[in-house]
Design an enzyme around this catalytic site. Structure first.
Site, PDB file in Angstrom:
ATOM      1  N   ASP A 250      -7.006  -7.636  14.000  1.00 18.73           N
ATOM      2  CA  ASP A 250      -6.576  -8.984  14.362  1.00 18.73           C
ATOM      3  C   ASP A 250      -7.354  -9.527  15.555  1.00 18.73           C
ATOM      4  O   ASP A 250      -7.822 -10.666  15.553  1.00 18.73           O
ATOM      5  CB  ASP A 250      -5.064  -9.005  14.643  1.00 18.73           C
ATOM      6  CG  ASP A 250      -4.622  -7.806  15.477  1.00 18.73           C
ATOM      7  OD1 ASP A 250      -5.496  -7.110  16.042  1.00 18.73           O
ATOM      8  OD2 ASP A 250      -3.406  -7.561  15.563  1.00 18.73           O
TER       9      ASP A 250
ATOM     10  N   ASP B 129       0.825  -1.216   0.000  1.00 17.02           N
ATOM     11  CA  ASP B 129       0.000   0.000   0.000  1.00 17.02           C
ATOM     12  C   ASP B 129       0.861   1.269   0.000  1.00 17.02           C
ATOM     13  O   ASP B 129       0.367   2.348   0.329  1.00 17.02           O
ATOM     14  CB  ASP B 129      -0.913   0.017   1.230  1.00 17.02           C
ATOM     15  CG  ASP B 129      -2.159  -0.824   1.030  1.00 17.02           C
ATOM     16  OD1 ASP B 129      -2.344  -1.351  -0.079  1.00 17.02           O
ATOM     17  OD2 ASP B 129      -2.948  -0.967   1.988  1.00 17.02           O
TER      18      ASP B 129
END
Length: 527
Positions: A284, A131
């Protein structure tokens, strides 16, 4: 004589005014200061006891697990599983994802380590999710991928035109690629992680043996822990997290928070849990909680370490701690109802997730550290009518500290510094926790932790670089300086009027706030 009389008559109203002001302050103190301070003290005492019980419980569990040799991952015969896999040659298709964002210092390190994993090349896909906003850096990362492709590794270089969802968005889009449909497991490594060549052989067999297993999490090993005092102190905190918190969760409820990296997921479990979501900064942990509520189980492999880098600048560490503190609190706010009404898991597992995992470890631990030891205790010294129980103020925190630090024996001589630094950081963590609970401004702030590439340096040359001049506004942290001044004032007051010698602690703690406030912590890098 007349002048004296006049002078005396003029002084009398002043004395009356002073006396009346003192009486008014005493009345205000009795009616407006002492009651709320007493309530706050009782709340902090209750939080201290909750934290103490949780720490003692986890310590007892870890000791029993070690004595009885009942660690969850040791219940599997890993060597037999590996041998069976090699004989049958039914290797599952494994996807390895490396999310990165402007990782100039470490991109070669991460790609090289992952591409060196020993696994059949036709059953392994390495997916570099870049990214980066720097076009030159993107070109360099792509060239590195092509280099490994020429060596026979199946590397896929994927980029996006936006950063929607940050890391969660990149991982989600990576799993949606057509070539991933044949993959059974996905491994995630952040850009500074260096897995051992045998990593897949020491994790994937667990998932093949137990179809109810969703996640195998490895432990982190910090290669730059000796870089400066700040990294040594971080090592002490994280060593407890892995050696105790993760081990207890794995050995009892078979649930713990995914650390976001150095773990292997069953793709079916990710899909069953609803995939990656970017509603908080701890995607996460979000995935782990949702998978657990679906009935999936986790295993923590404590003897499998993956090298990585600790943040060595205070700016990077503070941003990381904001994300790690704000995100869990925000997730707790959003998932409490879902956890309570979940029907697929037992009452005790829901209690463990809500009370122990979220409330005590992610909220109470930060609040009691800051509000009790940096706010309530100093104010209590200024208001002697409120009695501070010594067992709660001294003995319980001392026990908690000893239990926390026992996992890093080599750093016991830094225990006092660790306590003072953790108290300073609890100021930021408490603020971030409140932001997360309220969903206030900065709740979804995502700043990638800066890496300096220290994992690539030889051990003999890993030294903190010389401090460089930076702008005054970048070096000074005014909130820490204000806290330091307040604690210094209370310390001086206690030296003059106090009887319990609390000024010793207050002087040390105010010094810690001042050291951080002037930016003399961690290493400095050129602007």
């Amino acid at each position: 004589m007349r002048n004296l009389f006049r002078a005396g008559s003029e002084v009398k109203p002043t004395n009356d005014f002073t006396g009346s002001f003192t009486d008014m302050w005493q009345d205000m103190r009795v009616s407006m200061v002492i009651p709320p301070l007493t309530v706050a003290l009782c709340i902090c005492m209750a939080m201290s006891i909750m934290m103490f019980i949780e720490r003692v419980y986890m310590t007892v569990v870890v000791i029993l697990v070690k004595i009885m040799r009942k660690k969850r991952y040791t219940q599997y015969n890993l060597e037999a599983l590996k041998e069976d896999l090699e004989q049958n040659r039914r290797y599952p298709m494994v996807l390895v994802q490396i999310p990165m964002f402007n990782e100039k210092e470490v991109y070669k390190l991460s790609i090289g380590s992952v591409c060196s994993l020993t696994w059949p090349s036709d059953r392994l896909i390495v997916q570099v999710l870049d990214d980066s906003t720097n076009d030159v850096l993107r070109t360099l990362v792509e060239m590195e991928c092509k280099k490994w492709i020429q060596r026979g590794v199946n590397v896929k270089y994927e980029t996006r035109n936006n950063r929607n969802g940050y890391k969660a968005g990149a991982l989600r889009e990576g799993l949606n690629k057509e070539y991933v449909s044949d993959c059974e497991f996905v491994v995630i490594f952040d850009a500074d992680f260096q897995p051992d060549e045998e990593f897949l052989w020491r994790t994937v067999p667990y998932l093949l043996e137990n179809p109810e297993l969703a996640l195998v999490q490895a432990r982190w090993k910090f290669v730059n822990a000796n870089e400066c005092i700040m990294t040594r102190l971080q090592e002490m905190s994280l060593a407890y997290h892995f050696a105790v918190e993760q081990e207890v969760g794995s050995s009892t409820c078979q649930f713990f928070g995914f650390n976001g990296t150095a773990g292997v997921w069953r793709i079916k479990a990710i899909e069953d849990a609803g995939g990656w979501k970017d509603r908080t900064t701890v995607e996460d942990m979000d995935l782990a909680v949702r998978a657990s509520l679906k009935g999936w189980k986790f295993v923590f492999v404590g003897d499998l370490e993956v090298k990585n880098e600790l943040p060595s600048t205070f700016k990077a560490y503070r941003y990381q701690q904001h994300r790690w503190s704000c995100g869990p609190a925000n997730l707790f706010r959003k998932m409490t109802k879902e956890i309570i009404f979940c029907e697929r898991v037992s009452f005790w597992k829901k209690l463990h997730v809500l009370y122990a995992f979220f409330f005590v470890r992610k909220i109470i631990a930060h609040w009691v550290t800051f509000f009790f030891y940096c706010v309530i205790i100093p104010i209590s010294i200024m208001v002697p009518e409120v009695k501070l129980p010594k067992p709660i103020a001294i003995y319980i925190p001392a026990t908690i500290t000893i239990l926390n630090s026992a996992c890093t024996l080599r750093s016991l001589h830094l225990l006092v510094l660790w306590i003072l630094f953790e108290n300073v950081m609890s100021f930021h963590r408490s603020k971030a926790t409140i932001i997360g609970l309220l969903g206030a401004n900065r709740v979804n702030e995502w700043v990638v932790t800066e890496k300096l590439g220290n994992t690539t340096k030889p051990k003999c040359s890993v030294r903190a670089p010389k401090r460089t001049r930076s702008r005054l506004g970048e070096r000074l942290h005014f909130s820490e300086l204000i806290m330091g001044l307040l604690l210094l004032y209370v310390a001086c007051y206690d030296m003059i009027f106090g009887k319990d010698n609390m000024f010793i602690y207050l002087l040390l703690q105010s010094s810690a706030f001042f050291v951080v406030g002037v930016g003399y912590v961690g290493i400095s890098t050129p602007n």
